[in-house]
Design a protein around this motif. Structure first.
Motif, short mmCIF file in Angstrom:
data_model
loop_
_atom_site.label_atom_id
_atom_site.label_comp_id
_atom_site.label_asym_id
_atom_site.label_seq_id
_atom_site.Cartn_x
_atom_site.Cartn_y
_atom_site.Cartn_z
N UNK A 36 0.86 -1.18 0.00
CA UNK A 36 0.00 0.00 0.00
C UNK A 36 0.90 1.24 0.00
N UNK A 37 0.56 2.17 -0.85
CA UNK A 37 1.27 3.45 -0.95
C UNK A 37 0.33 4.53 -0.43
N UNK A 38 0.88 5.48 0.30
CA UNK A 38 0.10 6.63 0.78
C UNK A 38 0.79 7.90 0.29
N UNK A 39 0.02 8.73 -0.40
CA UNK A 39 0.51 10.03 -0.85
C UNK A 39 -0.34 11.08 -0.16
N UNK A 40 0.32 12.09 0.40
CA UNK A 40 -0.40 13.11 1.18
C UNK A 40 -0.03 14.52 0.73
N UNK A 41 -0.99 15.39 0.93
CA UNK A 41 -0.80 16.82 0.74
C UNK A 41 -1.38 17.46 1.99
N UNK A 42 -0.53 18.04 2.83
CA UNK A 42 -0.99 18.59 4.11
C UNK A 42 -0.68 20.07 4.21
N UNK A 43 -1.62 20.80 4.78
CA UNK A 43 -1.42 22.21 5.07
C UNK A 43 -1.55 23.12 3.86
N UNK A 99 -0.04 -0.51 -6.00
CA UNK A 99 0.52 -0.39 -7.33
C UNK A 99 1.29 -1.65 -7.68
N UNK A 100 1.18 -2.06 -8.91
CA UNK A 100 1.95 -3.19 -9.38
C UNK A 100 3.25 -2.73 -10.00
N UNK A 101 3.43 -1.42 -10.01
CA UNK A 101 4.62 -0.85 -10.65
C UNK A 101 5.86 -1.03 -9.79
N UNK A 102 6.97 -1.07 -10.44
CA UNK A 102 8.26 -1.08 -9.77
C UNK A 102 8.64 0.38 -9.49
N UNK A 121 3.59 6.14 -12.12
CA UNK A 121 3.37 4.96 -11.27
C UNK A 121 2.81 5.31 -9.90
N UNK A 122 2.49 6.58 -9.69
CA UNK A 122 2.00 7.01 -8.38
C UNK A 122 0.91 8.06 -8.57
N UNK A 123 0.44 8.65 -7.49
CA UNK A 123 -0.48 9.79 -7.55
C UNK A 123 0.38 11.04 -7.38
N UNK A 124 0.32 11.89 -8.34
CA UNK A 124 1.10 13.12 -8.33
C UNK A 124 0.43 14.13 -7.39
N UNK A 125 1.11 14.53 -6.32
CA UNK A 125 0.47 15.44 -5.37
C UNK A 125 0.23 16.82 -5.96
N UNK A 162 -9.24 6.41 -10.38
CA UNK A 162 -10.19 5.38 -9.94
C UNK A 162 -9.54 4.18 -9.24
N UNK A 163 -8.25 4.02 -9.38
CA UNK A 163 -7.53 2.90 -8.76
C UNK A 163 -7.20 3.16 -7.29
N UNK A 164 -7.44 4.36 -6.80
CA UNK A 164 -7.14 4.69 -5.40
C UNK A 164 -8.11 3.95 -4.49
N UNK A 165 -7.58 3.32 -3.45
CA UNK A 165 -8.40 2.55 -2.51
C UNK A 165 -9.08 3.42 -1.46
N UNK A 166 -8.39 4.46 -0.99
CA UNK A 166 -8.93 5.29 0.08
C UNK A 166 -8.53 6.74 -0.15
#
Length: 118
Positions: A1-8, A38-41, A49-53, A87-91
């Motif tokens: 599981x990958x977590x990408x955050x944008x805070x503040x 993600x199945x990406x390396x 391969x990720x969510x761009x913040x 749409x692939x984001x779980x949460x």
């Protein structure tokens, strides 16, 4: 599981139930967390391969420009846009804070949190 955050993330917007709030505006602080598999390396070092913040910020900025009475509506609209674009984001978790809300006493902020699970 990958977590990408944008805070503040800070915004000035015209959200509020009372007409004065929609006229005068207020400062808001936004936090966004997205979690996905993600199945990406990831050692390949590709932003695709990720969510761009930066994209999360752009979505938030666009939605913050639409005046709404309820913070819940603003937070939900941000979560909905993220879901459409990723749409692939779980949460998705969106927390929106209104600084110095118009109350009789000193309050640092009020906030709402919307969590959207797949």
């Amino acid at each position: 599981m990958i977590k990408v955050s944008l805070h503040g993330a800070e915004f000035f917007a015209l959200h509020g139930f009372y007409p004065e709030e929609q006229l005068l505006g207020n400062k808001f602080i936004l936090d966004i967390d997205v979690e996905f598999h993600t199945g990406a390396d990831l050692t390949g070092d590709h932003i695709a391969d990720t969510v761009n913040y930066e994209q999360l910020y752009i979505i938030a900025a666009e939605e913050m420009r639409h005046t709404r009475k309820l913070l819940e509506a603003v937070a939900q609209s941000i979560a909905d846009r993220i879901r459409v674009d990723h749409p692939y984001v779980d949460r998705i978790k969106v927390e929106l804070k209104k600084l110095n809300p118009p109350l009789p006493g000193r309050v640092a902020y009020s906030s709402v949190t919307v969590t959207n699970d797949k």
